[in-house]
Design a protein around this motif. Sequence first.
Motif, mmCIF file in Angstrom:
data_model
loop_
_atom_site.group_PDB
_atom_site.id
_atom_site.type_symbol
_atom_site.label_atom_id
_atom_site.label_comp_id
_atom_site.label_asym_id
_atom_site.label_seq_id
_atom_site.Cartn_x
_atom_site.Cartn_y
_atom_site.Cartn_z
ATOM 1 N N GLU A 31 47.916 -43.153 19.661
ATOM 2 C CA GLU A 31 47.461 -42.276 20.739
ATOM 3 C C GLU A 31 46.613 -43.104 21.695
ATOM 4 O OE1 GLU A 31 44.567 -38.387 21.455
ATOM 5 O OE2 GLU A 31 45.146 -38.976 19.426
ATOM 6 N N PRO A 44 45.134 -42.604 38.431
ATOM 7 C CA PRO A 44 45.995 -42.297 37.291
ATOM 8 C C PRO A 44 47.023 -43.410 37.111
ATOM 9 C CG PRO A 44 46.672 -41.017 39.188
ATOM 10 C CD PRO A 44 45.420 -41.753 39.597
ATOM 11 N N ARG A 46 50.120 -43.201 36.801
ATOM 12 C CA ARG A 46 51.337 -42.973 37.588
ATOM 13 C C ARG A 46 51.234 -43.548 38.994
ATOM 14 N NH1 ARG A 46 48.753 -38.023 37.382
ATOM 15 N NH2 ARG A 46 48.125 -37.160 39.413
ATOM 16 N N LEU A 55 54.015 -39.245 31.425
ATOM 17 C CA LEU A 55 53.215 -39.323 30.209
ATOM 18 C C LEU A 55 51.818 -38.748 30.431
ATOM 19 C CD1 LEU A 55 54.110 -42.981 29.118
ATOM 20 C CD2 LEU A 55 55.161 -40.848 28.332
ATOM 21 N N ASP A 56 51.262 -38.194 29.389
ATOM 22 C CA ASP A 56 49.890 -37.669 29.439
ATOM 23 C C ASP A 56 48.949 -38.813 29.080
ATOM 24 O OD1 ASP A 56 47.621 -36.154 29.474
ATOM 25 O OD2 ASP A 56 47.983 -35.178 27.537
ATOM 26 N N ASP A 59 43.094 -41.669 32.834
ATOM 27 C CA ASP A 59 42.991 -42.437 34.071
ATOM 28 C C ASP A 59 42.448 -43.832 33.780
ATOM 29 O OD1 ASP A 59 43.935 -40.281 35.466
ATOM 30 O OD2 ASP A 59 41.978 -39.670 36.258
#
Length: 348
Positions: A31, A44, A46, A55-56, A59
């Motif tokens: 994780e 973030p 992304r 994906l979760d 930051d």
Amino acid sequence: MADKLKIGVLGASGYTGADLVRLLATHPNAEIRVLTANQQAGQPMRAVYPHLGGLDLPDLVKWEDADWSGLDVAFCGLPHGTTQEIVAQMPDHLKVVDLSADFRLRDPDVYAEWYGHEHRALQLQEQAVYGLTELNRDAVTGARLVACPGCYPTAVLLALVPIVQAGQVDAGDLVIDAKSGVTGAGRKVAQQLLFAEVGEGIHPYGVAKHRHAPEMEQEIGLAAGGRPVHVSFTPHLMPMNRGELVSCYVRLSDGETADSLRARLAERYAGEPFVRVLEPGESPATRNVRGSNYAVMNVFADRIPGRAIVICAIDNLVKGSSGQAIQNMNLMTGLPETTGLGQQPLFP
């Protein structure tokens, strides 16, 4: 393992960091809790790598602001010379997998010669284990700090160490011609990495002075019984994103042949999950390992009597970097070595 390993990735904005995130995202026991990238702090993931936008993920933060106390493992994908001081500030419970060159060289004088400054964490250097998994598995398993090999040494040492250990080749006569995709140079803005500079051409770099040479010499010297070894090593930049192929030209010991070298490699790597010795006559190719943690190799007789050519192909960002790092993490934390690394090569 009921609880997932809580992971931090330093240098998540680099190509290695991005591939670590990609692979860890499907790791059933991992994780991601912390991602650092000082220049992109506050963004973030992304925004830096859109392909990871689904994906979760936490930051990005500066490494100085990261909370290491609740983590189990930290991957360090920082520039050389940076990691040593940061790792020295981390809590002792944290297992560290370093992908820079900061802990690869055992001799601090050799490190200073090749990296331009004294080593700044000698107490940690004494703890560091060289993390070429297939050749140092037992030491990696019990380590707190693992120094992952460079991408070129990974391919070269997998190909050469078993046959040097067996005395099948002259360790004093090794010529290595290596080729890598552009990601091996890192994610930075530089003229020599522009498309017009790299595309439709091949060029050597670091000729006779590449920093991976002493790393190869260190490990090949150990395989040769501890005697000093020098290799002739020339890397080349290829107009492709990822992939690496090394051709190692060796002088055979008396009575040895290309077939006997291949037999030794096949015996040594029998049962290894990520190393394949190909059938006689099959040529290793980067396209056959792309995106995977595999290494493929083979041996060919040279036209020059008494010589052979050992060729190995890997993905420089996976087996040569992030995949091997996860392989080491698995061992360090008691997980099956192959966990999270079952991705097959992407072809075409």
